[in-house]
Design an enzyme around this catalytic site. Structure first.
Site, PDB file in Angstrom:
ATOM      1  CG  HIS A 108      -7.513   3.307  -0.097  1.00 37.56           C
ATOM      2  ND1 HIS A 108      -7.229   2.580  -1.602  1.00 37.56           N
ATOM      3  CD2 HIS A 108      -6.686   3.951   0.723  1.00 37.56           C
ATOM      4  CE1 HIS A 108      -5.561   3.011  -1.005  1.00 37.56           C
ATOM      5  NE2 HIS A 108      -5.772   3.882  -0.236  1.00 37.56           N
TER       6      HIS A 108
ATOM      7  CG  HIS B 286      -1.519   6.255  -3.036  1.00 34.63           C
ATOM      8  ND1 HIS B 286      -2.279   5.753  -3.498  1.00 34.63           N
ATOM      9  CD2 HIS B 286      -1.186   5.884  -1.430  1.00 34.63           C
ATOM     10  CE1 HIS B 286      -3.567   5.489  -2.241  1.00 34.63           C
ATOM     11  NE2 HIS B 286      -2.790   5.259  -1.258  1.00 34.63           N
TER      12      HIS B 286
ATOM     13  CD  GLU C  52      -7.748   6.791   4.732  1.00 30.45           C
ATOM     14  OE1 GLU C  52      -8.163   6.494   3.405  1.00 30.45           O
ATOM     15  OE2 GLU C  52      -6.153   7.291   4.958  1.00 30.45           O
TER      16      GLU C  52
ATOM     17  CG  ASP D  28      -1.312   5.251   2.588  1.00 34.76           C
ATOM     18  OD1 ASP D  28      -2.153   5.667   1.503  1.00 34.76           O
ATOM     19  OD2 ASP D  28      -2.044   6.033   3.403  1.00 34.76           O
ATOM     20  CG  ASP D  29      -0.144   8.813   0.937  1.00 33.99           C
ATOM     21  OD1 ASP D  29      -0.560   8.593  -0.842  1.00 33.99           O
ATOM     22  OD2 ASP D  29      -1.002   8.379   0.834  1.00 33.99           O
TER      23      ASP D  29
ATOM     24  CG  HIS E 246      -2.126   1.288   0.963  1.00 34.91           C
ATOM     25  ND1 HIS E 246      -2.940   0.985   2.316  1.00 34.91           N
ATOM     26  CD2 HIS E 246      -1.996   2.175   0.464  1.00 34.91           C
ATOM     27  CE1 HIS E 246      -4.007   2.020   1.626  1.00 34.91           C
ATOM     28  NE2 HIS E 246      -2.972   3.119   1.261  1.00 34.91           N
TER      29      HIS E 246
HETATM   30  N1  HPA Z   1      -7.100   7.940   1.884  1.00 33.41           N
HETATM   31  C1  HPA Z   1      -7.892   7.313   0.567  1.00 33.41           C
HETATM   32  N2  HPA Z   1      -7.244   8.174  -0.622  1.00 33.41           N
HETATM   33  C2  HPA Z   1      -5.198   8.198  -0.671  1.00 33.41           C
HETATM   34  C3  HPA Z   1      -4.431   8.290   0.247  1.00 33.41           C
HETATM   35  C4  HPA Z   1      -5.251   7.723   1.130  1.00 33.41           C
HETATM   36  O1  HPA Z   1      -4.907   7.342   2.345  1.00 33.41           O
HETATM   37  N3  HPA Z   1      -3.768   8.401  -0.185  1.00 33.41           N
HETATM   38  C5  HPA Z   1      -3.312   8.818  -1.823  1.00 33.41           C
HETATM   39  N4  HPA Z   1      -4.387   8.912  -1.630  1.00 33.41           N
HETATM   40 ZN    ZN Z   2      -3.753   5.038   0.649  1.00 33.67          ZN
END
Ligand code: HPA
Ligand code: ZN
Length: 338
Positions: A195, A17, A198, A276-277, A15
């Site tokens: 996703h 991006h 969250e 994630d990011d 996971h």
């Molecule tokens: N959640 C939803 N969309 C996203 C995320 C995330 O953590 N990171 C990049 N796009």
């Molecule tokens: Zn994500």
């Protein structure tokens, strides 16, 4: 071996991006290369904006910074920088997300994006001993019709994707809206993830499993609120791609000590750890493992168990998964032995 002295295990990252690996230094370098005027005074002004209230306040900055990504070279450089950093942190396989629509709406062609990413992916095996599967995520706050058109384009251009996902603003955008998109993906042999849970409710997790036929849940932490769902995830062996530092920075949890990850594990859910990011949330996947070890007092056995889930839940080849499992065994033996 390069991994011998690592304090975190070799693993797969499931996971991440690619656009979320865009570091401030690269934002400034690409802005200069492409003559893009940034709306920040300087790089420190940009860095001061990395304080988020919630998912949508992060997404605003995440999408804005993509303005510097213009050419295939930009996408190749972005992905290569991430692969180098991930491999140095022990990552052996990546299921890599990208957001085609976020580039299309800026006038960047799909072919440009997939050419650049594809080039970096092709080189990753040799340069970084890293295998990569590419997953196109659809933006759930845009229309299902647009997502369907983008998927058709990806299929007809032979973009090299192995799967599809669903991301962006979750609340009020339930998975079922994208049933047709995911059905088309399945009919074309693509893997499916989304996703869910969250910021959105646990009900979205069940809906994504039932209606979209997903094979893994991205985040899924709010499953903790529904004991029946937890039991189902455990019984069916559904993997969650949890991103602890992301959850803290986007205030899905108050602090790392409050993270439900230990309870998810105790409930028998197949949890994996991911970044994630990472350019936005203060760390790459190894930093996430380290943060968990620090806060929960975990040692090699607990970290190796998480890494094994990342291997078995990945979309790597059977040989790639086995190679990684062997490496994790070897890492644990050495980590316990010292
Ligand atoms: N959640 C939803 N969309 C996203 C995320 C995330 O953590 N990171 C990049 N796009
Ligand atoms: Zn994500």
């Amino acid at each position: 071996m390069s991994t011998d002295r690592h304090d975190t295990p070799p693993c797969a990252e499931l996971h991440v991006h690619v656009e979320g690996t865009l570091e401030p230094d690269l934002i400034y370098a690409l802005a200069e290369r492409n003559a893009v005027a940034l709306p920040y005074r300087d790089i420190d002004d940009l860095r001061r904006r990395y304080e988020f209230e919630d998912l949508s306040s992060f997404l605003d900055l995440y999408y804005a910074n993509m303005a510097v990504l213009q050419t295939a070279d930009d996408f190749a450089d972005l992905a290569t920088a991430y692969f180098a950093r991930a491999a140095a942190g022990g990552v052996r396989h990546v299921d890599l997300f990208f957001d085609p629509q976020a580039h299309l709406v800026r006038g960047v062609a799909l072919a440009t994006v997939v050419e650049g990413l594809g080039r970096a992916i092709d080189e990753a095996a040799e340069r970084f001993d890293l295998t990569v599967g590419l997953i196109a995520c659809f933006l759930r706050d845009r229309s299902p019709e647009e997502a369907l058109a983008v998927l058709r384009d990806l299929l007809s251009m032979d973009a090299g994707i192995i799967g599809v996902g669903l991301d962006s603003a979750e609340r009020g955008n339930p998975p079922a809206l994208f049933e047709e998109v995911f059905a088309l993906a399945a009919a074309n042999g693509l893997r499916r993830v989304a996703h869910a849970g969250e910021e959105g409710p646990a009900a979205y997790v069940a809906e994504a499993l039932d209606v979209l036929g997903i094979e893994r849940v991205d985040h899924g932490i709010r499953s903790i609120e529904d004991p029946r769902l937890l039991a189902r995830l455990a019984a069916e062996g559904v993997a969650l791609t949890v991103c602890p530092l992301s959850n803290v920075r986007l205030r899905a949890v108050a602090t790392m000590a409050d993270h439900p990850l230990p309870q998810l594990i105790a409930a028998g859910v197949r949890v994996t750890v991911n970044s994630d990011d990472p350019a936005y949330f203060g760390g790459y996947v190894d930093d996430n493992y380290r943060a968990l070890a620090d806060v929960f007092g975990w040692g090699p056995a607990e970290l190796a168990a998480l890494a094994r889930h990342s291997a078995t839940a990945s979309f790597a080849s059977p040989e790639g998964r086995q190679r990684l499992l062997d490496e994790i065994d070897e890492w644990e033996r050495r980590a316990v032995g010292v």
